[in-house]
Design a protein around this motif. Structure first.
Motif, PDB file in Angstrom:
ATOM      1  N   ALA A  40       0.842  -1.110   0.059  1.00 54.20           N
ATOM      2  CA  ALA A  40       0.035   0.139   0.095  1.00 54.20           C
ATOM      3  C   ALA A  40       0.833   1.127  -0.071  1.00 54.20           C
ATOM      4  N   PRO A  41       0.184   2.472  -0.335  1.00 52.34           N
ATOM      5  CA  PRO A  41       1.339   3.667  -0.519  1.00 52.34           C
ATOM      6  C   PRO A  41       1.772   3.751   0.715  1.00 52.34           C
ATOM      7  N   GLY A  42       2.954   4.102   1.070  1.00 57.91           N
ATOM      8  CA  GLY A  42       3.716   4.440   1.953  1.00 57.91           C
ATOM      9  C   GLY A  42       3.977   3.353   3.170  1.00 57.91           C
ATOM     10  N   LYS A  43       3.510   2.313   2.717  1.00 59.44           N
ATOM     11  CA  LYS A  43       3.879   1.016   3.523  1.00 59.44           C
ATOM     12  C   LYS A  43       4.801  -0.066   2.946  1.00 59.44           C
ATOM     13  N   GLU A  44       5.362  -0.884   3.813  1.00 58.95           N
ATOM     14  CA  GLU A  44       6.189  -1.876   3.105  1.00 58.95           C
ATOM     15  C   GLU A  44       5.736  -3.103   2.588  1.00 58.95           C
ATOM     16  N   ARG A  45       6.227  -3.605   1.661  1.00 60.46           N
ATOM     17  CA  ARG A  45       5.661  -4.931   1.163  1.00 60.46           C
ATOM     18  C   ARG A  45       5.149  -5.883   1.907  1.00 60.46           C
ATOM     19  N   GLU A  46       4.044  -6.433   2.023  1.00 61.43           N
ATOM     20  CA  GLU A  46       4.073  -7.593   3.044  1.00 61.43           C
ATOM     21  C   GLU A  46       3.430  -8.711   2.530  1.00 61.43           C
ATOM     22  N   PHE A  47       3.774  -9.830   3.189  1.00 60.84           N
ATOM     23  CA  PHE A  47       3.141 -11.323   2.704  1.00 60.84           C
ATOM     24  C   PHE A  47       1.623 -11.189   2.892  1.00 60.84           C
ATOM     25  N   VAL A  48       1.032 -12.064   1.859  1.00 59.82           N
ATOM     26  CA  VAL A  48      -0.581 -12.199   1.758  1.00 59.82           C
ATOM     27  C   VAL A  48      -0.680 -13.517   1.881  1.00 59.82           C
ATOM     28  N   ALA A  49       0.030 -14.418   0.720  1.00 63.08           N
ATOM     29  CA  ALA A  49      -0.250 -15.872   0.844  1.00 63.08           C
ATOM     30  C   ALA A  49       0.849 -16.490   0.125  1.00 63.08           C
ATOM     31  N   GLY A  50       1.154 -17.779   0.464  1.00 62.70           N
ATOM     32  CA  GLY A  50       2.024 -18.809   0.001  1.00 62.70           C
ATOM     33  C   GLY A  50       1.530 -20.070  -0.347  1.00 62.70           C
ATOM     34  N   ILE A  51       2.214 -20.741  -1.469  1.00 64.27           N
ATOM     35  CA  ILE A  51       1.828 -22.062  -1.596  1.00 64.27           C
ATOM     36  C   ILE A  51       3.087 -22.802  -2.204  1.00 64.27           C
ATOM     37  N   VAL A  79      -0.523 -19.034 -10.996  1.00 61.88           N
ATOM     38  CA  VAL A  79      -0.789 -18.903  -9.852  1.00 61.88           C
ATOM     39  C   VAL A  79      -2.169 -18.026  -9.574  1.00 61.88           C
ATOM     40  N   TYR A  80      -2.879 -18.169  -8.712  1.00 65.83           N
ATOM     41  CA  TYR A  80      -4.105 -17.422  -8.621  1.00 65.83           C
ATOM     42  C   TYR A  80      -4.213 -17.019  -7.208  1.00 65.83           C
ATOM     43  N   LEU A  81      -5.054 -16.026  -6.875  1.00 61.86           N
ATOM     44  CA  LEU A  81      -5.352 -15.384  -5.570  1.00 61.86           C
ATOM     45  C   LEU A  81      -6.798 -14.910  -5.757  1.00 61.86           C
ATOM     46  N   GLN A  82      -7.446 -15.640  -5.162  1.00 58.13           N
ATOM     47  CA  GLN A  82      -9.188 -15.587  -5.085  1.00 58.13           C
ATOM     48  C   GLN A  82      -9.486 -14.625  -3.907  1.00 58.13           C
ATOM     49  N   MET A  83      -9.749 -13.382  -4.060  1.00 57.80           N
ATOM     50  CA  MET A  83     -10.125 -12.679  -2.868  1.00 57.80           C
ATOM     51  C   MET A  83     -11.718 -12.428  -2.616  1.00 57.80           C
ATOM     52  N   ASN A  84     -12.164 -12.702  -1.466  1.00 61.19           N
ATOM     53  CA  ASN A  84     -13.469 -12.606  -1.121  1.00 61.19           C
ATOM     54  C   ASN A  84     -13.662 -11.644  -0.047  1.00 61.19           C
ATOM     55  N   SER A  85     -14.739 -11.059   0.235  1.00 56.32           N
ATOM     56  CA  SER A  85     -15.109 -10.099   1.351  1.00 56.32           C
ATOM     57  C   SER A  85     -14.002  -9.183   1.328  1.00 56.32           C
ATOM     58  N   LEU A  86     -13.742  -8.519   0.341  1.00 59.01           N
ATOM     59  CA  LEU A  86     -12.670  -7.506   0.307  1.00 59.01           C
ATOM     60  C   LEU A  86     -13.049  -6.423   1.219  1.00 59.01           C
ATOM     61  N   LYS A  87     -11.953  -5.762   1.771  1.00 60.46           N
ATOM     62  CA  LYS A  87     -12.086  -4.537   2.770  1.00 60.46           C
ATOM     63  C   LYS A  87     -11.310  -3.402   2.081  1.00 60.46           C
ATOM     64  N   PRO A  88     -11.612  -1.907   2.777  1.00 60.41           N
ATOM     65  CA  PRO A  88     -10.858  -1.232   2.183  1.00 60.41           C
ATOM     66  C   PRO A  88      -9.370  -1.030   2.462  1.00 60.41           C
ATOM     67  N   GLU A  89      -9.181  -1.594   3.566  1.00 59.38           N
ATOM     68  CA  GLU A  89      -7.627  -1.913   3.746  1.00 59.38           C
ATOM     69  C   GLU A  89      -6.958  -2.825   3.125  1.00 59.38           C
ATOM     70  N   ASP A  90      -7.621  -3.742   2.159  1.00 57.44           N
ATOM     71  CA  ASP A  90      -7.005  -4.670   1.331  1.00 57.44           C
ATOM     72  C   ASP A  90      -6.414  -3.827  -0.057  1.00 57.44           C
ATOM     73  N   THR A  91      -6.774  -2.585   0.120  1.00 58.30           N
ATOM     74  CA  THR A  91      -6.097  -1.777  -1.162  1.00 58.30           C
ATOM     75  C   THR A  91      -4.714  -1.587  -1.266  1.00 58.30           C
ATOM     76  N   ALA A  92      -4.063  -2.131  -2.307  1.00 56.58           N
ATOM     77  CA  ALA A  92      -2.503  -1.994  -2.524  1.00 56.58           C
ATOM     78  C   ALA A  92      -2.264  -2.597  -4.029  1.00 56.58           C
ATOM     79  N   VAL A  93      -1.066  -2.591  -4.190  1.00 52.42           N
ATOM     80  CA  VAL A  93      -0.471  -3.026  -5.560  1.00 52.42           C
ATOM     81  C   VAL A  93      -0.029  -4.684  -4.969  1.00 52.42           C
ATOM     82  N   TYR A  94      -0.675  -5.555  -5.651  1.00 56.10           N
ATOM     83  CA  TYR A  94      -0.205  -6.904  -5.536  1.00 56.10           C
ATOM     84  C   TYR A  94       0.468  -7.721  -6.415  1.00 56.10           C
TER      85      TYR A  94
END
Length: 124
Positions: A40-51, A79-94
């Motif tokens: 996200a803007p102004g934040k560090e890159r963070e882990f979301v999911a791994g396989i 590789v896919y990432l299915q994202m459900n029940s999205l929230k505003p805090e999920d806004t980012a470059v993936y």
């Protein structure tokens, strides 16, 4: 070399869903663990999911557990990432990433290859 290209960017309302794809070229990803990260803007890159290689193990950040699902189709080199029940805090470059080896990995510096990223915006 592995080239990774993400797709599936979009603007979605809170509670909606999106599916991201990461298409690999150059080498088959069957020998690689794969991961999704976000920044996200102004934040560090963070882990979301791994396989893991072969898809036998998956791991999620607590913030997305139960809402996001990572999967892989080695026949399609994707590789896919299915994202459900999205929230505003999920806004980012993936970004998707590839790590040669077994297991799964959640640290940015562990990964060998990265895609350029795709924008996900969730409105409230």
């Amino acid at each position: 070399q592995v080239q990774l290209v993400e797709s599936g960017a979009g603007l979605v309302q809170s509670g909606g869903s999106l599916r991201l794809s990461c298409a690999a070229s150059g080498r088959t990803i069957s020998s690689y663990a794969m991961g999704w990260f976000r920044q996200a803007p102004g934040k560090e890159r963070e882990f979301v999911a791994g396989i893991s290689r072969g898809g036998g193990s998956t791991y999620y950040a607590d913030s997305v557990k139960g809402r996001f699902t990572i999967s892989r189709d080695d026949a399609k080199n994707t590789v896919y990432l299915q994202m459900n029940s999205l929230k505003p805090e999920d806004t980012a470059v993936y970004h998707c990433a590839a790590k040669y080896g077994t297991g799964w990995y959640e640290v940015v510096t562990q990964y060998d290859y990265w895609g350029q990223g795709t924008q996900v915006t969730v409105s409230s």
